[in-house]
Design an enzyme around this catalytic site. Structure first.
Site, short mmCIF file in Angstrom:
data_model
loop_
_atom_site.label_atom_id
_atom_site.label_comp_id
_atom_site.label_asym_id
_atom_site.label_seq_id
_atom_site.Cartn_x
_atom_site.Cartn_y
_atom_site.Cartn_z
N GLN A 140 -14.10 -10.54 7.23
CA GLN A 140 -14.72 -9.20 7.21
C GLN A 140 -16.18 -9.24 6.79
O GLN A 140 -16.83 -8.20 6.66
CB GLN A 140 -13.94 -8.26 6.28
N GLY A 141 -16.70 -10.43 6.52
CA GLY A 141 -18.13 -10.58 6.28
C GLY A 141 -18.57 -10.67 4.83
O GLY A 141 -19.73 -10.95 4.55
N LYS A 146 0.84 -1.21 0.00
CA LYS A 146 0.00 0.00 0.00
C LYS A 146 0.87 1.25 0.00
O LYS A 146 0.74 2.14 0.84
CB LYS A 146 -0.97 0.01 1.17
N VAL A 147 1.71 1.29 -0.99
CA VAL A 147 2.69 2.37 -1.07
C VAL A 147 1.96 3.70 -1.23
O VAL A 147 1.08 3.83 -2.10
CB VAL A 147 3.66 2.15 -2.26
N SER A 161 -12.04 -1.90 2.27
CA SER A 161 -13.14 -2.82 2.62
C SER A 161 -13.67 -2.65 4.04
O SER A 161 -14.77 -3.10 4.34
CB SER A 161 -12.67 -4.26 2.43
N PRO A 209 6.83 10.40 -5.51
CA PRO A 209 7.27 9.50 -6.59
C PRO A 209 8.63 8.84 -6.34
O PRO A 209 8.80 7.64 -6.59
CB PRO A 209 7.30 10.43 -7.82
N THR A 230 10.18 7.98 -3.56
CA THR A 230 10.10 6.92 -2.56
C THR A 230 9.28 5.75 -3.09
O THR A 230 9.61 4.58 -2.84
CB THR A 230 9.52 7.48 -1.24
N GLY A 288 -7.77 -13.97 3.51
CA GLY A 288 -6.71 -14.18 4.47
C GLY A 288 -7.10 -15.10 5.60
O GLY A 288 -7.01 -16.32 5.50
P1 BMP Z 1 -8.67 -11.03 5.75
O1 BMP Z 1 -9.33 -11.97 4.72
O2 BMP Z 1 -7.96 -11.76 6.85
O3 BMP Z 1 -9.62 -9.98 6.25
O4 BMP Z 1 -7.47 -10.27 4.99
C1 BMP Z 1 -7.70 -9.33 3.99
C2 BMP Z 1 -6.39 -8.85 3.43
O5 BMP Z 1 -6.63 -7.87 2.43
C3 BMP Z 1 -5.45 -8.21 4.45
O6 BMP Z 1 -4.12 -8.48 4.06
C4 BMP Z 1 -5.75 -6.71 4.29
O7 BMP Z 1 -4.62 -5.92 4.63
C5 BMP Z 1 -6.05 -6.61 2.80
N1 BMP Z 1 -6.97 -5.52 2.42
C6 BMP Z 1 -8.24 -5.41 2.98
O8 BMP Z 1 -8.65 -6.23 3.80
N2 BMP Z 1 -9.04 -4.37 2.57
C7 BMP Z 1 -8.67 -3.43 1.67
O9 BMP Z 1 -9.45 -2.55 1.35
C8 BMP Z 1 -7.39 -3.56 1.08
C9 BMP Z 1 -6.57 -4.61 1.47
O10 BMP Z 1 -5.38 -4.75 0.90
#
Ligand code: BMP
Length: 214
Positions: free
Chosen positions: A172-173, A62-63, A115, A67, A69, A190
């Site tokens: 996250q549902g 998530k840089v 998300s 520019p 860096t 994840g």
């Molecule tokens: P999990 O399924 O355990 O919630 O993991 C989701 C992965 O996606 C994590 O690595 C998180 O940093 C990444 N992620 C996210 O959940 N929502 C975003 O909007 C962007 C992401 O990169």
């Protein structure tokens, strides 16, 4: 990113040995493994190269920087074997263009709307603009929320044939089926895979759900 199973494993397991075992056992079910700061900080950046022997690797750094860096980080990730790097889009056109240039043959994916609930506060308000800008900058695709499939559909309308990868499935549902039906190419999963008793079976279940839609 190739699309065979539609699944990207978010490997946020911080025990390096366990992470490698999970990567090996689930590799048949994933199109790529996404590595984020938790595993890089616990196992070192060499983990990018080790995982690249098992699967394509996406460095989710998530840089979000100026520019120069951005260039240093993206070049470093690609040199260690990353096939793709995730960057924030809100940094603007110059940073995003530099990410694409520095990536060379690797892909750049830009975060649009995040998300988690907080993603609705700021990122959602500018997601469409960020997609339009990302297209101009030459990114390969976007990250959009499986927790709000309606938003994936909106982002798909603007993204055209660029890729969309969607996190937020399981813990996250969100659901894989809803995200793919709304227009995502890949779901990013994840905890519900790496935290499961049987990560390979959990990964296969997500693949089966995606396959049933095609
Ligand atoms: P999990 O399924 O355990 O919630 O993991 C989701 C992965 O996606 C994590 O690595 C998180 O940093 C990444 N992620 C996210 O959940 N929502 C975003 O909007 C962007 C992401 O990169």
């Amino acid at each position: 990113m190739k699309r065979e199973t539609g699944l990207i494993l978010a490997l946020d397991e911080t025990d390096a040995a366990k992470a490698l075992r999970i990567a090996d056992s689930a590799s048949a079910y994933v199109d790529a493994i996404k590595i984020n700061w938790p595993l890089v900080l616990s196992a070192g950046p060499e983990m990018i190269t080790r995982l690249a022997e098992i699967s394509d690797v996406i460095c989710d750094f998530k840089v979000a920087d100026i520019p120069n860096t951005v260039r240093l980080i993206v070049e470093g990730a690609a040199a260690r074997g990353a096939s793709a790097v995730i960057v924030h889009a809100f940094t603007g056109e110059d940073s995003l263009t530099e990410a694409v240039r520095a990536a060379g043959k690797a892909d750049i994916y830009a975060v649009t709307e995040m998300s988690h609930p907080g993603g609705a506060a700021f990122t959602a308000l500018h997601a469409e603009e960020m997609v339009r800008m990302g297209k101009r900058c030459g990114v390969s695709g976007f990250v959009a929320p499986a927790t709000r499939p309606g938003r994936i559909a909106e982002i798909r309308k603007i993204a055209g044939d660029l890729e969309i990868m969607s996190p937020g499935v399981g813990a996250q549902g969100g659901s894989a089926g809803a995200a793919i039906s709304a227009g995502a190419d890949h779901v990013i999963v994840g905890r519900s895979i790496y935290g499961s008793e049987d990560p390979a079976a959990a990964a296969k279940a997500v693949c089966d759900e995606i396959k049933s839609l095609l």
